[in-house]
Design a protein around this motif. Structure first.
Motif, short mmCIF file in Angstrom:
data_model
loop_
_atom_site.label_atom_id
_atom_site.label_comp_id
_atom_site.label_asym_id
_atom_site.label_seq_id
_atom_site.Cartn_x
_atom_site.Cartn_y
_atom_site.Cartn_z
N TYR A 97 0.83 -1.21 0.00
CA TYR A 97 0.00 0.00 0.00
C TYR A 97 0.86 1.26 0.00
O TYR A 97 0.66 2.18 -0.81
N GLY A 145 -2.29 7.30 7.86
CA GLY A 145 -3.36 6.90 8.77
C GLY A 145 -3.65 8.00 9.78
O GLY A 145 -3.23 9.13 9.62
N TYR A 152 -5.74 4.35 10.27
CA TYR A 152 -6.65 3.56 9.44
C TYR A 152 -7.53 2.63 10.25
O TYR A 152 -8.30 1.88 9.68
N GLU A 162 -2.52 1.88 14.73
CA GLU A 162 -3.47 2.27 13.69
C GLU A 162 -2.88 3.12 12.58
O GLU A 162 -3.54 3.40 11.59
#
Length: 187
Positions: free
Chosen positions: A88, A107, A109, A119
């Motif tokens: 990604y 993020g 995310y 996260e």
């Protein structure tokens, strides 16, 4: 590229295996590989390989940068979402034609790994490795190693509010285990 792979394996151990397609089976313009070692005993390293074939521009200096991105964790953690995370971020860099710089944030995310409070992803220099690992020079080209560190939402909010240099100062004080993907926030 052979000299660069040799350089990487000297620092990270032999390449064990890799991924050249995404989770939908689509071919990628680079690979993600897993090395047998990491910066200290019991760790392994994952990286993009071939991302550096495409020069990217620094959004700050407009300088051309060739880079690979890395994640480090304990060997007992397993592969989990690591390949897709590197895919990604690497694809995002290629799509934007923009290098990933120290202090960049991806993020939050939501939960990056099952039962984890991490996260977001924070980009920094690979401080757990020897200084010789930061840049590889071949035929007049520099290849930069950028470390993706999974962080919590609170840590991400701190970076947005106070800046990456303040965050790195807090990391020095609290000295969390940045390769433990089950760690708690330093805030």
């Amino acid at each position: 590229m052979n000299n660069y792979v040799q350089f990487l394996e000297e620092h990270l151990g032999k390449i064990q295996y890799g991924w050249s397609t995404d989770d939908k089976g689509e071919s990628l313009p680079f690979q993600v590989v897993k090395y047998s070692g990491g910066p200290f005993s019991g760790t392994v390293t994952y990286s993009t390989l071939g991302l550096s074939n495409q020069p990217l521009r620094s959004p700050v200096s407009n300088k051309e940068i060739r880079q690979e991105i890395f994640l480090v964790t304990y060997s007992s953690f397993g592969d989990k979402n690591i390949p897709s995370i590197l895919q990604y971020v690497g694809l995002n860099a290629l799509r934007n034609k923009q290098a990933i710089l120290r202090g960049d944030l991806f993020g939050p995310y939501g939960e990056l790994f099952e039962a984890s409070s991490l996260e977001a992803l924070y980009v920094t220099i690979p401080v757990y490795f020897p200084d010789s690992f930061q840049t590889f020079i071949s035929d007049g080209s520099s290849f930069v190693q950028s470390w993706l560190v999974p962080i919590t939402r609170e840590e991400s909010d701190y970076i947005k509010k106070f800046g990456w240099d303040a965050f790195e100062s807090e990391l020095e004080v609290s000295d969390p285990d940045l390769v433990d993907f089950g760690r708690k926030s330093i805030f």
